[in-house]
Design an enzyme around this catalytic site. Structure first.
Site, PDB file in Angstrom:
ATOM      1  N   LYS A 112       0.863  -0.961   0.169  1.00  0.00           N
ATOM      2  CA  LYS A 112      -0.166  -0.470   0.162  1.00  0.00           C
ATOM      3  C   LYS A 112       1.141   1.736  -0.176  1.00  0.00           C
ATOM      4  CE  LYS A 112      -4.209  -1.525   2.216  1.00  0.00           C
ATOM      5  NZ  LYS A 112      -5.445  -1.630   3.560  1.00  0.00           N
ATOM      6  N   LYS A 195      -5.622 -11.240  -6.173  1.00  0.00           N
ATOM      7  CA  LYS A 195      -6.764 -11.545  -5.582  1.00  0.00           C
ATOM      8  C   LYS A 195      -8.494 -10.724  -5.810  1.00  0.00           C
ATOM      9  CE  LYS A 195      -6.268  -8.350  -1.552  1.00  0.00           C
ATOM     10  NZ  LYS A 195      -5.744  -8.199  -0.378  1.00  0.00           N
ATOM     11  N   LYS A 198     -11.630  -4.107  -4.235  1.00  0.00           N
ATOM     12  CA  LYS A 198     -11.505  -3.415  -5.115  1.00  0.00           C
ATOM     13  C   LYS A 198     -10.767  -2.191  -5.078  1.00  0.00           C
ATOM     14  CE  LYS A 198     -11.739  -1.254   0.006  1.00  0.00           C
ATOM     15  NZ  LYS A 198     -11.438  -3.184   1.056  1.00  0.00           N
TER      16      LYS A 198
HETATM   17  P1  TYM Z   1     -11.067  -5.984   4.311  1.00  0.00           P
HETATM   18  O1  TYM Z   1     -11.653  -5.132   5.111  1.00  0.00           O
HETATM   19  O2  TYM Z   1     -10.324  -5.975   4.028  1.00  0.00           O
HETATM   20  O3  TYM Z   1     -11.876  -7.858   3.975  1.00  0.00           O
HETATM   21  C1  TYM Z   1     -13.188  -8.176   5.040  1.00  0.00           C
HETATM   22  C2  TYM Z   1     -12.427  -9.833   4.994  1.00  0.00           C
HETATM   23  O4  TYM Z   1     -12.743 -10.070   3.253  1.00  0.00           O
HETATM   24  C3  TYM Z   1     -11.382 -10.843   3.309  1.00  0.00           C
HETATM   25  N1  TYM Z   1     -11.523 -10.692   1.822  1.00  0.00           N
HETATM   26  C4  TYM Z   1     -10.900 -11.858   0.690  1.00  0.00           C
HETATM   27  N2  TYM Z   1     -11.004 -13.159   0.563  1.00  0.00           N
HETATM   28  C5  TYM Z   1     -11.532 -14.158   0.154  1.00  0.00           C
HETATM   29  N3  TYM Z   1     -10.795 -13.847  -0.815  1.00  0.00           N
HETATM   30  C6  TYM Z   1     -10.516 -12.237  -1.306  1.00  0.00           C
HETATM   31  N4  TYM Z   1     -10.104 -11.971  -2.979  1.00  0.00           N
HETATM   32  C7  TYM Z   1     -10.655 -11.368  -0.451  1.00  0.00           C
HETATM   33  N5  TYM Z   1     -10.570 -10.394  -0.535  1.00  0.00           N
HETATM   34  C8  TYM Z   1     -10.754  -9.533   1.289  1.00  0.00           C
HETATM   35  C9  TYM Z   1     -10.687 -10.396   3.985  1.00  0.00           C
HETATM   36  O5  TYM Z   1      -9.594 -11.602   4.396  1.00  0.00           O
HETATM   37  C10 TYM Z   1     -11.179 -10.125   5.555  1.00  0.00           C
HETATM   38  O6  TYM Z   1     -11.224 -11.550   6.108  1.00  0.00           O
HETATM   39  N6  TYM Z   1      -7.521  -5.987   8.394  1.00  0.00           N
HETATM   40  C11 TYM Z   1      -8.803  -6.349   7.954  1.00  0.00           C
HETATM   41  C12 TYM Z   1     -10.177  -6.005   8.691  1.00  0.00           C
HETATM   42  C13 TYM Z   1      -9.730  -5.711  10.228  1.00  0.00           C
HETATM   43  C14 TYM Z   1     -10.077  -7.242  10.922  1.00  0.00           C
HETATM   44  C15 TYM Z   1      -9.904  -6.653  12.639  1.00  0.00           C
HETATM   45  C16 TYM Z   1     -10.426  -8.563  10.452  1.00  0.00           C
HETATM   46  C17 TYM Z   1      -9.279  -4.851  10.827  1.00  0.00           C
HETATM   47  N7  TYM Z   1      -9.421  -5.406  12.650  1.00  0.00           N
HETATM   48  C18 TYM Z   1      -9.591  -7.738  12.991  1.00  0.00           C
HETATM   49  C19 TYM Z   1     -10.121  -9.427  11.793  1.00  0.00           C
HETATM   50  C20 TYM Z   1     -10.148  -8.874  13.158  1.00  0.00           C
HETATM   51  C21 TYM Z   1      -9.259  -5.878   6.398  1.00  0.00           C
HETATM   52  O7  TYM Z   1      -8.979  -5.025   6.230  1.00  0.00           O
HETATM   53  O8  TYM Z   1     -10.494  -6.753   6.158  1.00  0.00           O
END
Ligand code: TYM
Length: 332
Positions: A112, A195, A198
């Site tokens: 990022k 992957k 967005k």
């Molecule tokens: P975020 O908001 O980017 O994504 C939410 C969840 O979706 C999963 N994900 C995917 N799984 C499979 N294939 C894909 N292409 C794909 N894209 C996204 C992510 O792995 C995630 O589980 N840092 C985290 C948010 C967060 C969090 C936390 C999660 C903040 N604090 C504490 C767990 C525990 C994030 O940005 O996810």
């Protein structure tokens, strides 16, 4: 009951199919057997610039989508991160036991910040995984249901839990990442070795749950495949076809092997048409449900207020213990 916890960022107008198949589908299932805490990390969202009006709206749309997907606020605690100040408070303490080099090795930060330029990347983005560790450790969950891209962040949370426990006495549960075999990484339809995300250069390979189903069906019909004709799961040599099989299998509940058998003698056009059909079937009622939850803002606010209150009951006690162990004076 053991506890699970997870979060999803409110950084787009809609969740995408990767979010659903990698993470949210298990959130819904886990509610039956676990004490579940699910939240919308808006503090994480502002590690990159956000328009305040959009952020507020997207936070509500995120909550409405979770409710529409089946998160049940009478069984699970659903809340917004900024409404529970303990997250930021614990993050500070954890920042102070995190190595600078350790944080510098996080691949998501490297990706990022490279995209933004090191000067534009914020300190918030740098400590993002530490805040995420705080989110998790505050609730002492045993499992954290996430997709593959969060694995390294989970490792850091585990390291920080162990480090704190060793230094200050057993305080945190060391959590496990929980992933669904097969769907923990859903790929971009146009670039099926990356992957689904967005932030891809083009939206053509992205399936948003709240997009017009016609648009999504078209994107599936235009998915990149390969020059063969055989419909077979082979991630290495046939990433596009394998991704479509994974998506169709997960949405329909039919095993991949059974799908393969059914496609003997058929073509990629059939695979795409069937996958588009199951997707349209899934998203069509969802859009209506999201609108319904959004149409009653007072009720939505009530759900989130109650969730924040329940979250604070747990997180405030754990934070008080942490503050005591590191040597802070008691609070009135
Ligand atoms: P975020 O908001 O980017 O994504 C939410 C969840 O979706 C999963 N994900 C995917 N799984 C499979 N294939 C894909 N292409 C794909 N894209 C996204 C992510 O792995 C995630 O589980 N840092 C985290 C948010 C967060 C969090 C936390 C999660 C903040 N604090 C504490 C767990 C525990 C994030 O940005 O996810």
């Amino acid at each position: 009951k053991q506890r699970v916890l997870s979060g999803i960022q409110p950084t787009a107008d809609s969740f995408h199919l990767g979010n659903y198949l990698g993470a949210l589908a298990q959130w819904v299932q886990l509610q039956d057997d676990f004490d579940a805490f699910y939240f919308i990390p808006d503090l994480h969202a502002i590690t990159v610039p956000q328009d305040p009006k959009d952020l507020r709206k997207r936070t509500k749309v995120a909550a409405a989508q979770l409710l529409a997907l089946g998160i049940d606020p009478s069984r699970s605690t659903l809340f917004v991160q900024s409404q529970v100040p303990e997250h930021a408070q614990l993050a500070w303490v954890l920042n102070c036991i995190t190595g600078f080099g350790e944080a510098s090795r996080m691949t998501q930060f490297k990706d990022k910040s490279a995209k933004q330029g090191t000067e534009a990347a914020t300190v918030g983005l740098f400590t993002y995984p530490v805040l995420m560790a705080a989110d998790i450790l505050l609730y002492r969950p045993h499992r954290v249901p996430v997709g593959e891209d969060q694995r390294q962040h989970l490792e850091m949370a585990r390291d920080l839990a162990q480090r704190f426990n060793t230094r200050f006495g057993k305080t945190f549960v060391v959590p496990e990442a929980q992933m669904i075999k097969g769907t923990s990484k859903i790929y971009d339809l146009q670039d099926p070795t990356s992957k689904m995300s967005k932030s891809a250069a083009s939206d053509a390979g992205l399936i948003n749950l709240l997009d017009d189903p016609k648009v999504s069906a078209k994107r599936i019909r235009s998915a990149v495949t390969d020059n063969e004709r055989e419909i077979r799961f082979d991630r290495e040599n046939k990433p596009g076809v394998s991704n479509l099989l994974t998506i169709q299998s997960a949405l329909s509940g039919t095993g991949i092997e059974d799908l393969e058998k059914g496609y003997v003698g058929k073509g990629y056009g059939d695979l795409k048409a069937d996958t588009a059909d199951v997707l349209v079937e899934f998203v069509t009622p969802l859009r209506a449900k999201v609108d319904e939850f959004l149409s009653d803002q007072a009720e939505l606010d009530r759900i989130l207020d109650a969730g924040a209150e329940r979250a604070r009951e747990v997180s405030s006690r754990v934070l008080a213990q942490v503050y005591d162990r590191v040597g802070f004076l008691p609070q009135k």
